[in-house]
Structure formats: C-alpha cells, structure tokens
Design an enzyme around this catalytic site. Structure first.
Site, PDB file in Angstrom:
ATOM      1  N   TYR A 441       0.824  -1.212   0.000  1.00 61.65           N
ATOM      2  CA  TYR A 441       0.000   0.000   0.000  1.00 61.65           C
ATOM      3  C   TYR A 441       0.856   1.260   0.000  1.00 61.65           C
ATOM      4  O   TYR A 441       2.082   1.209   0.099  1.00 61.65           O
ATOM      5  CB  TYR A 441      -1.021   0.006   1.117  1.00 61.65           C
ATOM      6  CG  TYR A 441      -0.592  -0.090   2.564  1.00 61.65           C
ATOM      7  CD1 TYR A 441       0.706   0.077   2.999  1.00 61.65           C
ATOM      8  CD2 TYR A 441      -1.573  -0.340   3.546  1.00 61.65           C
ATOM      9  CE1 TYR A 441       1.049   0.005   4.336  1.00 61.65           C
ATOM     10  CE2 TYR A 441      -1.243  -0.424   4.884  1.00 61.65           C
ATOM     11  CZ  TYR A 441       0.079  -0.251   5.274  1.00 61.65           C
ATOM     12  OH  TYR A 441       0.406  -0.323   6.597  1.00 61.65           O
ATOM     13  N   GLU A 442       0.178   2.384  -0.176  1.00 59.99           N
ATOM     14  CA  GLU A 442       0.835   3.704  -0.306  1.00 59.99           C
ATOM     15  C   GLU A 442       1.769   3.726  -1.517  1.00 59.99           C
ATOM     16  O   GLU A 442       2.804   4.387  -1.519  1.00 59.99           O
ATOM     17  CB  GLU A 442       1.605   4.051   0.971  1.00 59.99           C
ATOM     18  CG  GLU A 442       1.789   5.547   1.200  1.00 59.99           C
ATOM     19  CD  GLU A 442       0.464   6.243   1.479  1.00 59.99           C
ATOM     20  OE1 GLU A 442       0.199   7.249   0.810  1.00 59.99           O
ATOM     21  OE2 GLU A 442      -0.297   5.788   2.344  1.00 59.99           O
ATOM     22  N   GLY A 443       1.398   3.001  -2.569  1.00 61.88           N
ATOM     23  CA  GLY A 443       2.221   2.885  -3.768  1.00 61.88           C
ATOM     24  C   GLY A 443       3.114   1.667  -3.656  1.00 61.88           C
ATOM     25  O   GLY A 443       4.025   1.638  -2.830  1.00 61.88           O
TER      26      GLY A 443
END
Length: 591
Positions: A441-443
């Site tokens: 997550y978060e890229g």
C-alpha cells in the site's frame, strides 16, 4: 514473544551523537523555539511507555479478533477504543501538528521515532492516528483558513480522525482514470459521488467523526491526472458553531478480510452526493495530496522498520534461551543439556542481519526525516531547495527499501524460532503477515522504484541524485583523515552507484524499457549504499562515545554490515546491467 521495549538508547545515540539534532535545530529558528534535546527526550520517554504499556498488549488480540462490519458500522477489536482515548489524551495524534491549531509542534525527526515505537508495538493500531496525521498535513498546507480552523484542532486532539480516499475498483496507481464525481453546489460546497476501495480507517468506532480527504473530478475537468481535485468530506457534518450536525450521505459498504493488520479497518466507502469542501485549487488535487505523500511514504517505511525491530527483540530473547545442540568449538554452557542457539553461526548470521538492517534503517529514516524538517523550516532558500531535492530522491527509497528489508528481517525472526515461528502464540508469524502489506500500500514498491529511476534519476538527468552522491563523497574525504576502516569500502560502493546511475541514464536514451527493468535492483543498490554511508557515520560517532558496550556493539555491527550485507550490491548491479532484453524474449501467450 518478548515484551516490546522501545530502543531508546539507539534513538538517543542517533539524535545526539550521529545527527547532532540540537545543532541542526539552531539553524531552524522556528524549531529552535519549540524543542531542545531535553524536551525531545521527555517526549520519547513518554511515547515509549505508551507503546509498551498501552499498545503492545493489544497487538495479538487485535490480530485474533480483528475488525467487524455490522450494518454499515465497523467495530474495532476489544481495547482499541480505550487505548485510542489514552493515545489521544496524551497529545500523540498531533505530535507533529501546528501549535497554532493545537498540535504539539515537534519536528519530523522526533515524530518519526514516535511512529516507529507505535508501529512496532501495534501496527494495526498505529494506522488510525497515522491516517489522521497525514490528512492534517494536506489540510494545513492547502485548505482555506476557515477549514483549518474548523477541522484541525479536533483532528490534532484525536477527537476526530481522518482518512485518505484515493483508490477505486478500476483505478489504483493510475489515479487519472478515477470516476468519483464532484458536482458544484450553490452554497460553494460540492456533492461527491463515487466508490473508493482499500480505505484504511474509512470507518471505525474510535472517534465521533471521521474527516475523509477524497480525490474526485468535476464534470468539466481536464482528462487524466490534470483534472483531479481534492475534497474534505466529513462523515458527520459540522455546524457553524463547531458542533456536530447531520450524518453526511456516505457509508462503509464492507470491510476487507486481509492477510494481516486485522485490527485496522480497510473499507469500501460509498459516497452518494455527500457534501464536501474543496481543498486547494480546482484540478490541483493530486499535487495537494502529494504534500502529505512524502511524509506518509516515509511513515510506511517506518512501519517496516518497526515490525523488524519487534521481530528482532523476540528473536534475540528466544535465541538466548532456546537450548539446542552444542557449539562447534565446544560447549558454551556445559552445565546445561545443550547450548543456547545463539552460539550457532547461522543463527548469529540472521540476528546480525536483523540488527544491522534495523539500526541502519533507523539511521536512514531519521536522516530522511531531518531532510523533511529542513525543507519545511529552513529560512535559507538554497538550503531548503537542496533538502527538497533530497526528499524527492529518497522518499521512494525510504518507503520501498525499509519495507522490503522489514519483510526480510521478520522472516529471519520467524526462522530463528524454527517450528515455533510458524505457531501463532509466539507472534512471529503475525509480524510476517502484518509487514507484508507495507510493500503494497501507499504505492507498491515496484511503483516506488519506477518513481526513483524514471522521475527522480533519469527524469532529472541526475540532478536530484548528484547532491546525495556529493555529500557521501565529501564524507569519505573526512573519513580518510581519520584512517577509518570504512572509507575505502564506502568509496567503492559509491563509485559503483555513480557508474550504475550513469549506465542506466545512457541506456534509457535509446531504450525506455531500461528504466523499468533496472528500477527495483537500482533502488536496492542505492539503499545499501545509503546504509553504508550511515553505518560509517554511526561507527565514527560510536568511537567518540564514552559507553564502551555501545561503542563495541556499533563497531562490530558496522563491520558485519560492510563485510556481509553491502556486497549484495554487486549481484544487483550485474542484474541491472543484464539489460531489459531478456524480459521481452517471451511473447505474452508464452507465460
């Protein structure tokens, strides 16, 4: 599993001996007025107590019980609400917040240490205040004064919480194709309609209100990412006098059933003409959201670091107590039936790998946090610009490298436990499951690597990379003056990274596939070289430290890092230079 204890000695060593934060803060007048080493130390001491006494005991329960979704409401695990109250009342949600709106005003270099403690103690719990703090960053930087005054105090105090609503069922990394709509209303607000998925802390029972930051497009917005705007959408509408009004027209449609972080609610959020307020300028929403991304992505990297530290503490305790076989050189505990497994070379290899990567990671996250502080608080435009460039270069490394290594460290910890590492009661398998999400997550880490290689290195023609290389080169010259044993291996590592950077930039001129083909391995080469730089700095600082045990521990761990971990750069470099051709020999249907 060992009780978590914050690594305060190592944190103090970094802040005071390696980075000399008191001197750094004197160059940043706004921070110098707010914080000194005594204040910072008191804050860290209290944070350590909250992490160990309040959050850590809930970690396993949060995993076993998880969140429940009942009739559109999310119920967090037993004890989470009470712990959140303790956390909020201590001011920890707003530890880095602007004092003008009720925040504690601490620099990122301090709040980063608090984040590590919280995530090491209980990663699932830590996500709730982390999302709130991230939302506050975007609101503070881009919202109108009216919105800041109305929302920030209750967010900093933990009375309300925050979330980020970006991803949609068809749009993850490619946010330019989002479909959530924002219709202008006569009163200046917007009606937000659409569905967002994977929304951390999108719904829960910890606070009376949740303030969503939602990416959406106006009907006449430009195509792609140029048409994205950012909106503040409260779960419960706020009246003019600050009191809570009617429930907004949004709801949690379900929660995800995940591999790990069970105590964190991951929600599908449906917005049905919900009232929202523009944050920043129209069609500039992605830029506004990225104000918080540098902080958030460092924060996710710190999650990987925290999980690794928790795994290491348990593994060390187990390795000292577990009796199994005899040392190759003869019994170390002849009075016992067998020797503790810490005598065995392979166990020591894993423990030293964990220790070296954790302490190197803590130094790296602290270094990046200091760059964020300089970029935010320096009055010197040139100094500020240089720090902004460092942040741009190193943020994807902080997110991806710390979390990639976080998983490696947790797997080592699980392996040291042998069969017990596979059993839930010992805690190591939870850490492996929990830390795995940090790479996604978060890229995703692949996207972080592509950002580093494509935008930051090749895209800037090396201009963002060179100041980092020059800083390390200058430090090598300082080491040469001290006859340091680490000067030459650090020089060789930097020479390799410089040459690899030039190689990729040259190859990319004729074949753009080389950027993506090189990106992951390149990020790791840069990461290991950055750790080598910081390990050299830690070793030099340790030589000046009066504490003999700390001094010997740091030097021995530095030697292990340079001898056994830094050489990984050579195989990674060879992989990059193999080129992209071998990735494209198969046709799609041959896979």
């Amino acid at each position: 599993m060992a009780d978590y204890q914050a690594p305060l000695r190592d944190i103090r060593f970094l802040l005071n001996d390696v980075f000399k934060v008191q001197e750094a803060w004197q160059q940043l007048p706004e921070l110098a007025e707010r914080v000194d080493t005594e204040t910072a130390d008191a804050i860290l001491e209290e944070a350590a107590k909250v992490a160990a006494r309040t959050l850590s005991p809930l970690n396993r329960n949060g995993d076993e019980e998880g969140c429940r979704w009942e009739g559109g409401k999310v119920i967090t695990p037993k004890g989470f609400r009470e712990a959140y109250t303790v956390y909020a009342e201590g001011g920890w949600v707003g530890v880095g917040g602007d004092p003008e709106y009720g925040g504690m005003g601490m620099p990122k270099v301090i709040s980063a240490q608090v984040e590590e403690m919280v995530h090491a103690a209980n990663l699932s719990f830590g996500l709730y205040p982390m999302l709130t703090a991230g939302g506050c960053l975007a609101i503070h930087a881009h919202a109108s004064e009216e919105l800041k005054t109305r929302y920030l105090p209750n967010l900093y105090s933990g009375v309300w919480a925050g979330s980020m609503c970006l991803t949609e069922p068809h749009a993850g990394t490619d946010l330019g194709i989002i479909r959530t709509r924002a219709e202008p209303q006569a009163d200046g607000s917007y009606a937000i309609t659409g569905t967002k998925i994977f929304i951390t802390a999108g719904e829960h029972d910890l606070t009376e209100n949740i303030i969503h930051l939602v990416l959406a497009k106006l009907p006449d917005a430009p195509a792609g990412s140029r048409g994205i705007s950012l909106f503040l959408v409260p779960k419960v509408l706020v009246n003019e006098d600050g009191s809570l009004g009617e429930r907004n027209t949004l709801a949690c449609g379900s929660i995800e059933h995940k591999m790990g972080i069970h105590g964190s609610s991951t929600c599908v959020m449906n917005f049905d003409g919900a009232k929202g307020y523009l944050v920043g300028e129209l069609n500039k929403g992605l830029a506004a959201m990225f104000t918080m991304m540098n902080y958030e992505r460092l924060g996710v990297g710190i999650q990987g670091l925290g999980a690794g530290e928790r795994s290491y503490q348990s593994a060390v305790e187990y390795a000292r107590e577990r009796l199994q076989s005899r040392a190759a050189t003869g019994p170390s505990a002849p009075e016992k039936a067998a020797d503790p497994i810490i005598v065995h070379p392979d166990v020591r290899r894993m423990l030293l790998t964990m220790k070296a990567l954790n302490e190197g990671g803590r130094a790296f996250s602290t270094y990046v946090a200091m760059q964020l502080d300089i970029a935010k608080f320096s009055n010197d435009a040139q100094v500020r610009s240089r720090a902004e460039g460092m942040v741009a270069l190193l943020t994807p490394v902080a997110k991806a490298f710390l979390t990639d290594l976080g998983l490696e460290i947790c797997v080592h910890g699980q392996q040291i436990f042998g069969g017990h590492g596979y059993i839930r009661e010992w805690g190591q398998e939870q850490l492996v499951r929990d830390v795995r999400i940090t790479q996604i997550y978060e890229g995703t880490n692949g996207i972080q690597a592509l950002d580093l290689m494509g935008r930051k290195v090749v895209g800037s023609a090396g201009s963002l990379y060179r100041p980092f290389s020059e800083e390390i080169r200058a430090y090598i010259e300082i080491l040469n003056g001290t006859s340091s044993e680490f000067a030459e291996p650090l020089r060789a590592a930097l020479d390799n990274l410089d040459a690899l950077t030039e190689w990729v930039m040259n190859e990319a001129k004729t074949n753009p596939n080389e950027i993506g083909a090189a990106s992951v391995e390149y990020l790791h080469v840069l990461g290991y070289t950055a750790y080598a730089y910081l390990w050299a700095r830690m070793a030099e600082a340790a030589l000046q430290n009066d504490h003999a045990e700390l001094r010997s521990s740091k030097l021995a761990t530095a030697r292990f890092y340079f001898a056994r971990l830094l050489p990984r750069i050579h195989s990674l470099t060879a992989s990059v230079k193999a080129g992209s051709g071998v990735l494209y020999e198969l046709e799609a249907e041959q896979f």
